[in-house]
Motif scaffolding. Structure first.
Motif, PDB file in Angstrom:
ATOM      1  N   GLU A  67      -6.816  11.035   2.121  1.00 54.19           N
ATOM      2  CA  GLU A  67      -5.403  10.135   2.002  1.00 54.19           C
ATOM      3  C   GLU A  67      -4.488   9.703   2.787  1.00 54.19           C
ATOM      4  O   GLU A  67      -3.667   8.831   2.646  1.00 54.19           O
ATOM      5  N   SER A  68      -4.324  10.112   4.010  1.00 56.61           N
ATOM      6  CA  SER A  68      -4.438   9.636   5.540  1.00 56.61           C
ATOM      7  C   SER A  68      -5.007   8.490   6.327  1.00 56.61           C
ATOM      8  O   SER A  68      -4.519   8.023   6.923  1.00 56.61           O
ATOM      9  N   VAL A  69      -5.997   8.181   5.360  1.00 59.91           N
ATOM     10  CA  VAL A  69      -6.562   7.158   5.460  1.00 59.91           C
ATOM     11  C   VAL A  69      -6.956   5.902   4.670  1.00 59.91           C
ATOM     12  O   VAL A  69      -7.548   5.276   4.226  1.00 59.91           O
ATOM     13  N   SER A  70      -6.394   6.117   3.319  1.00 60.66           N
ATOM     14  CA  SER A  70      -6.231   5.502   2.188  1.00 60.66           C
ATOM     15  C   SER A  70      -4.941   4.684   2.559  1.00 60.66           C
ATOM     16  O   SER A  70      -3.672   4.256   1.500  1.00 60.66           O
ATOM     17  N   THR A  71      -4.968   3.348   3.842  1.00 65.55           N
ATOM     18  CA  THR A  71      -4.595   2.831   3.517  1.00 65.55           C
ATOM     19  C   THR A  71      -3.923   1.242   2.981  1.00 65.55           C
ATOM     20  O   THR A  71      -2.969   1.043   2.456  1.00 65.55           O
ATOM     21  N   GLY A  72      -4.953   1.048   2.030  1.00 63.42           N
ATOM     22  CA  GLY A  72      -4.510   0.221   0.935  1.00 63.42           C
ATOM     23  C   GLY A  72      -3.014   0.639  -0.089  1.00 63.42           C
ATOM     24  O   GLY A  72      -3.145  -0.032  -0.225  1.00 63.42           O
ATOM     25  N   LYS A  73      -2.788   2.168   0.154  1.00 62.82           N
ATOM     26  CA  LYS A  73      -1.711   1.973  -1.311  1.00 62.82           C
ATOM     27  C   LYS A  73      -0.531   2.422   0.103  1.00 62.82           C
ATOM     28  O   LYS A  73       0.572   2.603  -0.621  1.00 62.82           O
ATOM     29  N   ASP A  74      -0.784   1.937   1.669  1.00 62.22           N
ATOM     30  CA  ASP A  74       0.270   2.816   1.973  1.00 62.22           C
ATOM     31  C   ASP A  74       1.110   1.384   2.264  1.00 62.22           C
ATOM     32  O   ASP A  74       0.227   0.254   3.137  1.00 62.22           O
ATOM     33  N   ALA A  75       2.257   1.120   2.284  1.00 60.58           N
ATOM     34  CA  ALA A  75       3.049  -0.343   2.882  1.00 60.58           C
ATOM     35  C   ALA A  75       2.760   0.056   4.374  1.00 60.58           C
ATOM     36  O   ALA A  75       3.784  -1.366   4.610  1.00 60.58           O
ATOM     37  N   LYS A  76       2.455   0.934   5.220  1.00 59.58           N
ATOM     38  CA  LYS A  76       2.804   0.545   6.806  1.00 59.58           C
ATOM     39  C   LYS A  76       1.705  -0.887   6.542  1.00 59.58           C
ATOM     40  O   LYS A  76       2.244  -1.560   7.992  1.00 59.58           O
ATOM     41  N   PHE A  77       0.838  -1.114   5.686  1.00 58.46           N
ATOM     42  CA  PHE A  77      -0.205  -2.102   6.349  1.00 58.46           C
ATOM     43  C   PHE A  77      -0.122  -3.655   5.131  1.00 58.46           C
ATOM     44  O   PHE A  77      -0.463  -3.151   4.027  1.00 58.46           O
ATOM     45  N   GLY A  78       0.236  -4.860   5.663  1.00 57.28           N
ATOM     46  CA  GLY A  78      -0.187  -5.743   5.275  1.00 57.28           C
ATOM     47  C   GLY A  78       1.657  -6.082   4.590  1.00 57.28           C
ATOM     48  O   GLY A  78       2.501  -5.301   4.290  1.00 57.28           O
ATOM     49  N   VAL A  79       1.224  -7.031   4.167  1.00 54.58           N
ATOM     50  CA  VAL A  79       2.336  -7.860   3.292  1.00 54.58           C
ATOM     51  C   VAL A  79       2.427  -7.346   1.899  1.00 54.58           C
ATOM     52  O   VAL A  79       1.228  -7.932   1.418  1.00 54.58           O
ATOM     53  N   PRO A  80       3.396  -7.962   0.806  1.00 56.22           N
ATOM     54  CA  PRO A  80       3.122  -7.326  -0.371  1.00 56.22           C
ATOM     55  C   PRO A  80       2.478  -8.224  -0.990  1.00 56.22           C
ATOM     56  O   PRO A  80       2.695 -10.152  -0.723  1.00 56.22           O
ATOM     57  N   ALA A  81       1.966  -8.501  -1.923  1.00 53.52           N
ATOM     58  CA  ALA A  81       1.042  -9.304  -2.261  1.00 53.52           C
ATOM     59  C   ALA A  81       1.859 -10.475  -3.273  1.00 53.52           C
ATOM     60  O   ALA A  81       1.397 -12.001  -3.129  1.00 53.52           O
ATOM     61  N   ALA A  82       2.979  -9.421  -3.546  1.00 52.63           N
ATOM     62  CA  ALA A  82       3.257 -10.559  -4.420  1.00 52.63           C
ATOM     63  C   ALA A  82       4.052 -11.317  -3.223  1.00 52.63           C
ATOM     64  O   ALA A  82       4.939 -12.641  -3.593  1.00 52.63           O
ATOM     65  N   ASP A  83       4.419 -11.726  -1.655  1.00 56.71           N
ATOM     66  CA  ASP A  83       5.263 -12.716  -0.792  1.00 56.71           C
ATOM     67  C   ASP A  83       4.102 -13.260   0.211  1.00 56.71           C
ATOM     68  O   ASP A  83       4.544 -13.607   0.887  1.00 56.71           O
ATOM     69  N   ALA A  84       2.630 -13.134  -0.758  1.00 51.30           N
ATOM     70  CA  ALA A  84       1.852 -13.765   0.419  1.00 51.30           C
ATOM     71  C   ALA A  84       1.203 -15.002   0.359  1.00 51.30           C
ATOM     72  O   ALA A  84       1.801 -15.688   1.242  1.00 51.30           O
ATOM     73  N   THR A  85       1.130 -15.655  -0.600  1.00 48.70           N
ATOM     74  CA  THR A  85       1.513 -17.344  -0.810  1.00 48.70           C
ATOM     75  C   THR A  85       2.768 -17.672   0.701  1.00 48.70           C
ATOM     76  O   THR A  85       3.507 -18.434   0.857  1.00 48.70           O
ATOM     77  N   ALA A  86       3.995 -16.894  -0.206  1.00 53.39           N
ATOM     78  CA  ALA A  86       5.059 -17.493   0.718  1.00 53.39           C
ATOM     79  C   ALA A  86       4.836 -17.504   2.213  1.00 53.39           C
ATOM     80  O   ALA A  86       5.409 -17.926   3.046  1.00 53.39           O
ATOM     81  N   VAL A  87       4.266 -16.089   2.957  1.00 50.93           N
ATOM     82  CA  VAL A  87       4.186 -15.580   4.220  1.00 50.93           C
ATOM     83  C   VAL A  87       2.947 -16.945   4.664  1.00 50.93           C
ATOM     84  O   VAL A  87       3.270 -17.363   5.793  1.00 50.93           O
ATOM     85  N   LEU A  88       2.060 -17.467   4.060  1.00 48.91           N
ATOM     86  CA  LEU A  88       1.075 -17.930   3.811  1.00 48.91           C
ATOM     87  C   LEU A  88       1.933 -19.643   4.696  1.00 48.91           C
ATOM     88  O   LEU A  88       0.875 -20.041   5.417  1.00 48.91           O
TER      89      LEU A  88
END
Length: 420
Positions: free
Chosen positions: A163-184
């Protein structure tokens, strides 16, 4: 001096495939603890992965092993570099990677790191900078950034060896997918050259986690289809695992590649992957000498000169690394726990291993140590860090000298020296 079992470039290189006599000779010449990296195996691993992803851009995740010898080997083989810090970016460029093949993908970068990255991006416009937060987009704009930009997306799905390296479900990493097009769109309005999307499931993905990896890729594909911007690439990260346990199978890389391509069907962009561990883990071993033997009940404790300051993964993640005794003569086996010299109960390299009855002076080899081994070594307990030797065919060269006690206090001894 390369291990016997890697001549064919097989997808699995076990600890037993390393030549014991060669390893004993290296320990005798260079001392212990000692990391040994086999550059021929690094090339074989890269060739296998590049073959599975023939149309993809392959970026080595520098954090797995930032040694100059490894970076130069992979740059010469045709890989690019994925850098998670200013230091890794500096190392990659120093090792000869073309800036066009380098991505800076820091998470919550400190101000000095971001200043450096923006300066390098201005000097080398082909470099790509990745951000994973709206704040980072604003901070880049404040610094006048107008270069190649990639957005890291938080897919909400992760995988990995813990779990320590399961970055895909850790909110620390990345912009939420629902917000991605707006941020782009915001990044484009700020004058950034928006070129890509990025996400990463986690580190150490195994055969039973391919669906999670595919889900991450599908999320990126959805964002790529939703944006009005023309993207050059979709970076699906790396995290491709290797078998640490002797009875584990190799990752079905062809299956991973096929599922990745299927998830990106219809997306008009180049696929980018970021392997780290997969390229270097089984190319390295750690050699350590037994200095203390203690028998307590049914357990034998073998105290070695390497411990959690040398290889922290077992203590930090509960990770398993194979351990092999390199004694030449036949001995009866015992249930052995291999521990280090650090004053911590977690200072254990391996527990309950069936090994030849240990004696002082025995040499042990710890397998799959080429990834996140020396990179995570520390000076805790004021212990100097180990040396690293690189093998290339019959040549063995010290590429990182063994630290001394003077190195441990160097930053304090030079505290009053002016900064360059």
């Amino acid at each position: 001096m390369s291990g016997d079992g890697d001549a064919s470039g097989a997808s699995v290189r076990r600890l037993a495939d390393w030549d014991a006599e060669d390893l004993r000779a290296l320990a005798a010449e260079f001392g212990t603890p000692l990391y040994v990296d086999d550059l021929a195996r690094v090339r074989q691993n890269y060739a296998r992965l590049a073959g599975a992803f023939p149309d993809a851009e392959v970026l080595f995740a520098v954090k797995a092993n930032a040694g100059r010898h490894v970076l130069r080997t992979l740059a010469a083989a045709g890989a690019g570099a994925e850098c998670a810090s200013a230091g890794e970016l500096a190392r990659a460029l120093d090792a000869g990677f073309d800036p066009a093949d380098v991505h800076y993908t820091a998470v919550n970068p400190p101000a000095e790191d971001l200043d450096y990255a923006c300066r390098i991006a201005a000097e080398h416009p082909a470099l790509t900078v990745t951000a994973g937060a709206r704040d980072t987009v604003e901070r880049l704009a404040e610094r006048g950034f107008a270069g190649r930009f990639c957005l890291r997306v938080h897919p909400g799905v992760g995988a990995g060896h813990s779990e320590s390296v399961s970055t895909g479900k850790d909110a620390k990493f990345g912009v939420p997918a629902a917000d991605a097009t707006a941020v782009l769109a915001d990044a484009a309005e700020r004058g950034f050259d928006v070129v890509g999307l990025h996400a990463h499931a986690g580190s150490g993905i195994t055969n039973d986690q391919i669906e999670e990896h595919e889900a991450v890729v599908s999320t990126l594909a959805d964002v790529a289809r939703e944006t009005d911007l023309a993207l050059e690439f979709v970076d699906v990260g790396g995290g491709f695992g290797v078998p640490y346990r002797e009875d584990e199978d190799a990752l079905d890389l062809e299956r991973v590649a096929a599922r990745t391509r299927a998830a990106l069907d219809g997306v008009d962009a180049t696929l980018t992957v970021e392997p780290g561990r997969y390229l270097v883990a089984d190319a390295g071993v750690l050699l350590t000498e037994v200095n203390t033997v203690k028998r307590v009940g049914d357990t034998t404790i073998a105290g070695a000169d390497a411990g959690m300051t040398t290889l922290v993964r077992p203590a930090m993640y509960g990770s398993y690394h194979p351990i092999r005794s390199l004694v030449a003569e036949e001995r009866a086996t015992e249930n052995v726990s291999v521990v280090g010299p650090v004053c911590e109960s977690t200072d254990v390299l391996g527990e309950d291993r069936d090994l030849p009855a240990p004696e002082r002076g025995d040499l042990l080899a710890v397998g799959n140590a080429g990834a996140y081994g020396v990179e995570m070594a520390s000076q805790y307990n004021s212990r100097p860090r180990p040396a690293v030797v690189a093998l290339d065919g019959d040549d063995a060269e010290v590429v990182r000298r063994r630290e001394t006690l003077a190195d441990v206090t160097l930053a304090e001894d030079t505290a009053s020296d002016p900064y360059p």
